[in-house]
Design a protein around this motif. Structure first.
Motif, PDB file in Angstrom:
ATOM      1  N   GLU A   1       0.843  -1.216   0.000  1.00  0.00           N
ATOM      2  CA  GLU A   1       0.000   0.000   0.000  1.00  0.00           C
ATOM      3  C   GLU A   1       0.866   1.250   0.000  1.00  0.00           C
ATOM      4  O   GLU A   1       0.569   2.228  -0.690  1.00  0.00           O
ATOM      5  CB  GLU A   1      -0.931   0.013   1.227  1.00  0.00           C
ATOM      6  CG  GLU A   1      -2.087  -0.975   1.125  1.00  0.00           C
ATOM      7  CD  GLU A   1      -2.851  -1.155   2.431  1.00  0.00           C
ATOM      8  OE1 GLU A   1      -4.004  -1.624   2.369  1.00  0.00           O
ATOM      9  OE2 GLU A   1      -2.308  -0.849   3.515  1.00  0.00           O
ATOM     10  N   LYS A   2       1.958   1.206   0.760  1.00  0.00           N
ATOM     11  CA  LYS A   2       2.879   2.346   0.812  1.00  0.00           C
ATOM     12  C   LYS A   2       3.514   2.567  -0.560  1.00  0.00           C
ATOM     13  O   LYS A   2       3.586   3.692  -1.063  1.00  0.00           O
ATOM     14  CB  LYS A   2       3.962   2.081   1.867  1.00  0.00           C
ATOM     15  CG  LYS A   2       5.058   3.132   1.928  1.00  0.00           C
ATOM     16  CD  LYS A   2       6.145   2.742   2.922  1.00  0.00           C
ATOM     17  CE  LYS A   2       7.360   3.625   2.812  1.00  0.00           C
ATOM     18  NZ  LYS A   2       8.427   3.242   3.751  1.00  0.00           N
ATOM     19  N   LYS A   3       3.941   1.465  -1.205  1.00  0.00           N
ATOM     20  CA  LYS A   3       4.570   1.529  -2.533  1.00  0.00           C
ATOM     21  C   LYS A   3       3.577   2.110  -3.541  1.00  0.00           C
ATOM     22  O   LYS A   3       3.914   2.994  -4.330  1.00  0.00           O
ATOM     23  CB  LYS A   3       4.994   0.116  -2.945  1.00  0.00           C
ATOM     24  CG  LYS A   3       5.833   0.054  -4.202  1.00  0.00           C
ATOM     25  CD  LYS A   3       6.388  -1.350  -4.413  1.00  0.00           C
ATOM     26  CE  LYS A   3       7.224  -1.395  -5.687  1.00  0.00           C
ATOM     27  NZ  LYS A   3       6.610  -2.179  -6.753  1.00  0.00           N
ATOM     28  N   ALA A   4       2.327   1.639  -3.482  1.00  0.00           N
ATOM     29  CA  ALA A   4       1.285   2.112  -4.408  1.00  0.00           C
ATOM     30  C   ALA A   4       1.006   3.598  -4.199  1.00  0.00           C
ATOM     31  O   ALA A   4       0.821   4.347  -5.161  1.00  0.00           O
ATOM     32  CB  ALA A   4       0.001   1.303  -4.200  1.00  0.00           C
ATOM     33  N   LEU A   5       1.006   4.043  -2.958  1.00  0.00           N
ATOM     34  CA  LEU A   5       0.762   5.458  -2.641  1.00  0.00           C
ATOM     35  C   LEU A   5       1.848   6.339  -3.244  1.00  0.00           C
ATOM     36  O   LEU A   5       1.557   7.341  -3.908  1.00  0.00           O
ATOM     37  CB  LEU A   5       0.720   5.638  -1.105  1.00  0.00           C
ATOM     38  CG  LEU A   5       0.680   7.086  -0.611  1.00  0.00           C
ATOM     39  CD1 LEU A   5      -0.727   7.661  -0.715  1.00  0.00           C
ATOM     40  CD2 LEU A   5       1.179   7.193   0.822  1.00  0.00           C
ATOM     41  N   LEU A   6       3.117   5.949  -3.039  1.00  0.00           N
ATOM     42  CA  LEU A   6       4.242   6.735  -3.560  1.00  0.00           C
ATOM     43  C   LEU A   6       4.227   6.770  -5.088  1.00  0.00           C
ATOM     44  O   LEU A   6       4.506   7.807  -5.696  1.00  0.00           O
ATOM     45  CB  LEU A   6       5.578   6.172  -3.051  1.00  0.00           C
ATOM     46  CG  LEU A   6       5.802   6.239  -1.528  1.00  0.00           C
ATOM     47  CD1 LEU A   6       7.068   5.506  -1.136  1.00  0.00           C
ATOM     48  CD2 LEU A   6       5.849   7.673  -1.030  1.00  0.00           C
ATOM     49  N   GLU A   7       3.858   5.636  -5.709  1.00  0.00           N
ATOM     50  CA  GLU A   7       3.792   5.582  -7.185  1.00  0.00           C
ATOM     51  C   GLU A   7       2.639   6.434  -7.717  1.00  0.00           C
ATOM     52  O   GLU A   7       2.798   7.144  -8.696  1.00  0.00           O
ATOM     53  CB  GLU A   7       3.637   4.126  -7.644  1.00  0.00           C
ATOM     54  CG  GLU A   7       4.949   3.348  -7.579  1.00  0.00           C
ATOM     55  CD  GLU A   7       4.787   1.853  -7.853  1.00  0.00           C
ATOM     56  OE1 GLU A   7       3.643   1.412  -8.122  1.00  0.00           O
ATOM     57  OE2 GLU A   7       5.800   1.127  -7.771  1.00  0.00           O
ATOM     58  N   ARG A   8       1.489   6.351  -7.041  1.00  0.00           N
ATOM     59  CA  ARG A   8       0.305   7.085  -7.506  1.00  0.00           C
ATOM     60  C   ARG A   8       0.544   8.600  -7.520  1.00  0.00           C
ATOM     61  O   ARG A   8       0.162   9.304  -8.442  1.00  0.00           O
ATOM     62  CB  ARG A   8      -0.893   6.767  -6.598  1.00  0.00           C
ATOM     63  CG  ARG A   8      -2.201   7.324  -7.164  1.00  0.00           C
ATOM     64  CD  ARG A   8      -3.415   7.193  -6.281  1.00  0.00           C
ATOM     65  NE  ARG A   8      -3.318   6.141  -5.293  1.00  0.00           N
ATOM     66  CZ  ARG A   8      -3.868   6.215  -4.082  1.00  0.00           C
ATOM     67  NH1 ARG A   8      -4.498   7.306  -3.706  1.00  0.00           N
ATOM     68  NH2 ARG A   8      -3.782   5.212  -3.240  1.00  0.00           N
TER      69      ARG A   8
ATOM     70  N   LYS B   1       3.589   9.970  -7.397  1.00  0.00           N
ATOM     71  CA  LYS B   1       4.956  10.208  -7.880  1.00  0.00           C
ATOM     72  C   LYS B   1       5.804  10.932  -6.819  1.00  0.00           C
ATOM     73  O   LYS B   1       6.410  11.965  -7.064  1.00  0.00           O
ATOM     74  CB  LYS B   1       4.943  10.988  -9.207  1.00  0.00           C
ATOM     75  CG  LYS B   1       4.295  10.186 -10.329  1.00  0.00           C
ATOM     76  CD  LYS B   1       4.284  10.936 -11.628  1.00  0.00           C
ATOM     77  CE  LYS B   1       3.773  10.098 -12.778  1.00  0.00           C
ATOM     78  NZ  LYS B   1       2.449   9.501 -12.589  1.00  0.00           N
ATOM     79  N   LEU B   2       5.799  10.348  -5.641  1.00  0.00           N
ATOM     80  CA  LEU B   2       6.509  10.935  -4.504  1.00  0.00           C
ATOM     81  C   LEU B   2       7.680  10.073  -4.080  1.00  0.00           C
ATOM     82  O   LEU B   2       7.677   8.866  -4.281  1.00  0.00           O
ATOM     83  CB  LEU B   2       5.571  11.039  -3.288  1.00  0.00           C
ATOM     84  CG  LEU B   2       4.426  12.034  -3.307  1.00  0.00           C
ATOM     85  CD1 LEU B   2       3.519  11.787  -2.122  1.00  0.00           C
ATOM     86  CD2 LEU B   2       4.939  13.463  -3.276  1.00  0.00           C
ATOM     87  N   LYS B   3       8.655  10.732  -3.463  1.00  0.00           N
ATOM     88  CA  LYS B   3       9.712  10.004  -2.761  1.00  0.00           C
ATOM     89  C   LYS B   3       9.247   9.952  -1.314  1.00  0.00           C
ATOM     90  O   LYS B   3       8.531  10.846  -0.851  1.00  0.00           O
ATOM     91  CB  LYS B   3      11.034  10.769  -2.850  1.00  0.00           C
ATOM     92  CG  LYS B   3      11.675  10.678  -4.218  1.00  0.00           C
ATOM     93  CD  LYS B   3      12.979  11.430  -4.229  1.00  0.00           C
ATOM     94  CE  LYS B   3      13.564  11.433  -5.643  1.00  0.00           C
ATOM     95  NZ  LYS B   3      14.432  12.586  -5.865  1.00  0.00           N
ATOM     96  N   GLU B   4       9.711   8.924  -0.615  1.00  0.00           N
ATOM     97  CA  GLU B   4       9.342   8.768   0.804  1.00  0.00           C
ATOM     98  C   GLU B   4       9.615  10.046   1.605  1.00  0.00           C
ATOM     99  O   GLU B   4       8.825  10.470   2.430  1.00  0.00           O
ATOM    100  CB  GLU B   4      10.162   7.604   1.373  1.00  0.00           C
ATOM    101  CG  GLU B   4       9.669   7.097   2.690  1.00  0.00           C
ATOM    102  CD  GLU B   4      10.473   5.898   3.167  1.00  0.00           C
ATOM    103  OE1 GLU B   4      11.448   6.128   3.909  1.00  0.00           O
ATOM    104  OE2 GLU B   4      10.137   4.756   2.816  1.00  0.00           O
ATOM    105  N   SER B   5      10.757  10.699   1.305  1.00  0.00           N
ATOM    106  CA  SER B   5      11.181  11.889   2.055  1.00  0.00           C
ATOM    107  C   SER B   5      10.252  13.092   1.848  1.00  0.00           C
ATOM    108  O   SER B   5      10.308  14.064   2.593  1.00  0.00           O
ATOM    109  CB  SER B   5      12.603  12.273   1.658  1.00  0.00           C
ATOM    110  OG  SER B   5      12.653  12.506   0.257  1.00  0.00           O
ATOM    111  N   GLN B   6       9.384  13.025   0.812  1.00  0.00           N
ATOM    112  CA  GLN B   6       8.481  14.148   0.529  1.00  0.00           C
ATOM    113  C   GLN B   6       7.183  14.093   1.337  1.00  0.00           C
ATOM    114  O   GLN B   6       6.417  15.038   1.339  1.00  0.00           O
ATOM    115  CB  GLN B   6       8.151  14.179  -0.969  1.00  0.00           C
ATOM    116  CG  GLN B   6       9.349  14.556  -1.826  1.00  0.00           C
ATOM    117  CD  GLN B   6       9.031  14.425  -3.318  1.00  0.00           C
ATOM    118  OE1 GLN B   6       8.791  13.332  -3.812  1.00  0.00           O
ATOM    119  NE2 GLN B   6       9.022  15.541  -4.004  1.00  0.00           N
ATOM    120  N   LEU B   7       6.966  12.976   2.019  1.00  0.00           N
ATOM    121  CA  LEU B   7       5.748  12.852   2.836  1.00  0.00           C
ATOM    122  C   LEU B   7       5.876  13.647   4.126  1.00  0.00           C
ATOM    123  O   LEU B   7       6.967  13.760   4.686  1.00  0.00           O
ATOM    124  CB  LEU B   7       5.492  11.380   3.190  1.00  0.00           C
ATOM    125  CG  LEU B   7       4.979  10.467   2.078  1.00  0.00           C
ATOM    126  CD1 LEU B   7       5.041   9.010   2.549  1.00  0.00           C
ATOM    127  CD2 LEU B   7       3.558  10.809   1.672  1.00  0.00           C
TER     128      LEU B   7
END
Length: 201
Positions: free
Chosen positions: A146-153, A155-161
Motif C-alpha cells: 500500500e505504501k509503494k502504491a501510494l508513492l507511485e500514484r 509520484k513521490l519520494k518517501e522523504s516528501q511525505l
C-alpha cells in the motif's frame, strides 16, 4: 480509584491496543467485567496479568505484555523477561511500568535491542485510550504494498511525505516504526472526509 480498578482500565486499554495492532485476543479477555477482574486478581502480584498474543496474519509474530511488581523496573526483572521471550521465541514486548526504569535497566535495554524490542508505557498513559478521544482522527497503518502504491500514484519520494514522530502518543499506541506510513482520516465540514498520509520518523 483503588489499585485493582486502575489495573482493570489499564488492561482494557492494552487489550484494545493489541486488537488495533491486529493481534488475536480471546473474547473473554475483551469482555471481562470489573467485578470478574477483581475476583480473579488477588492484588498480590501483577505478574498474573501477563499476556502473550499472536498476530492474526502471522502466528509466529507474537508479543508479550508484562506488568512488573516493582515501582521502578530493574535489571533483574528485565533479564527474567528476556529469558521468557527467548524460551517462547518472542522478540517483542510491552512493559507497563509504574515509575519508569532504573538507569541500569535502561542501559541493559539499549544493549539487547534490536534483537528484542521493548516498548515502555506508564500506567498513567494507559488509563484512558487516547484513540477513543473525539479529537484523535482515525489512523490506519499502510502495508508495504500500500505504501509503494501510494508513492507511485502521487509520484513521490518517501522523504516528501509529511512526518510523524515515532514518539507521538498515537504512533506509540499502534506500535508504528520508522519508515512506516500511516493514513489519517479527519472529518471535514466541506469535503466530509479529509485524508492525509504521514511517514513515521
Amino acid at each position: 480509584m483503588d489499585a485493582a480498578t486502575k489495573l482493570f482500565f489499564i488492561r482494557k486499554t492494552l487489550i484494545q491496543m493489541l486488537l488495533d495492532r491486529e493481534y488475536l485476543v480471546d473474547a473473554t479477555k475483551k469482555e471481562e467485567q470489573l467485578e470478574d477482574f477483581k475476583s480473579r486478581y488477588d492484588g498480590e502480584s501483577r505478574e498474573v496479568l501477563t499476556l502473550l498474543q499472536r498476530k492474526k496474519s502471522d502466528p509466529s509474530d507474537q508479543i508479550y505484555v508484562f506488568f512488573p511488581d516493582e515501582e521502578k523496573v530493574g535489571v533483574k526483572s528485565l533479564r527474567t523477561y528476556v529469558t521468557k521471550m527467548k524460551e517462547s521465541q518472542v522478540s517483542r514486548a510491552i512493559v507497563v511500568v509504574r515509575q519508569g526504569m532504573s538507569p541500569f535497566a535502561k542501559q541493559a535495554l539499549a544493549e539487547i535491542q534490536p534483537k528484542y524490542k521493548f516498548e515502555q508505557f506508564t500506567e498513567t498513559e494507559l488509563l484512558v485510550n487516547i484513540t477513543e478521544h473525539q479529537l484523535v482522527p482515525e489512523h490506519v497503518r499502510l502495508t508495504k504494498p500500500e505504501k509503494k502504491a501510494l508513492l507511485e500514484r502521487y509520484k513521490l519520494k518517501e522523504s516528501q511525505l509529511p512526518r510523524m514522530q515515532s514518539s507521538d502518543p498515537v504512533a506509540r499506541y499502534y506500535g508504528l516504526e520508522r519508515g512506516e506510513v500511516v493514513k489519517i482520516t479527519r472529518p471535514s465540514e466541506t469535503a466530509g472526509r479529509y485524508v492525509t498520509y504521514r511517514l513515521v520518523s
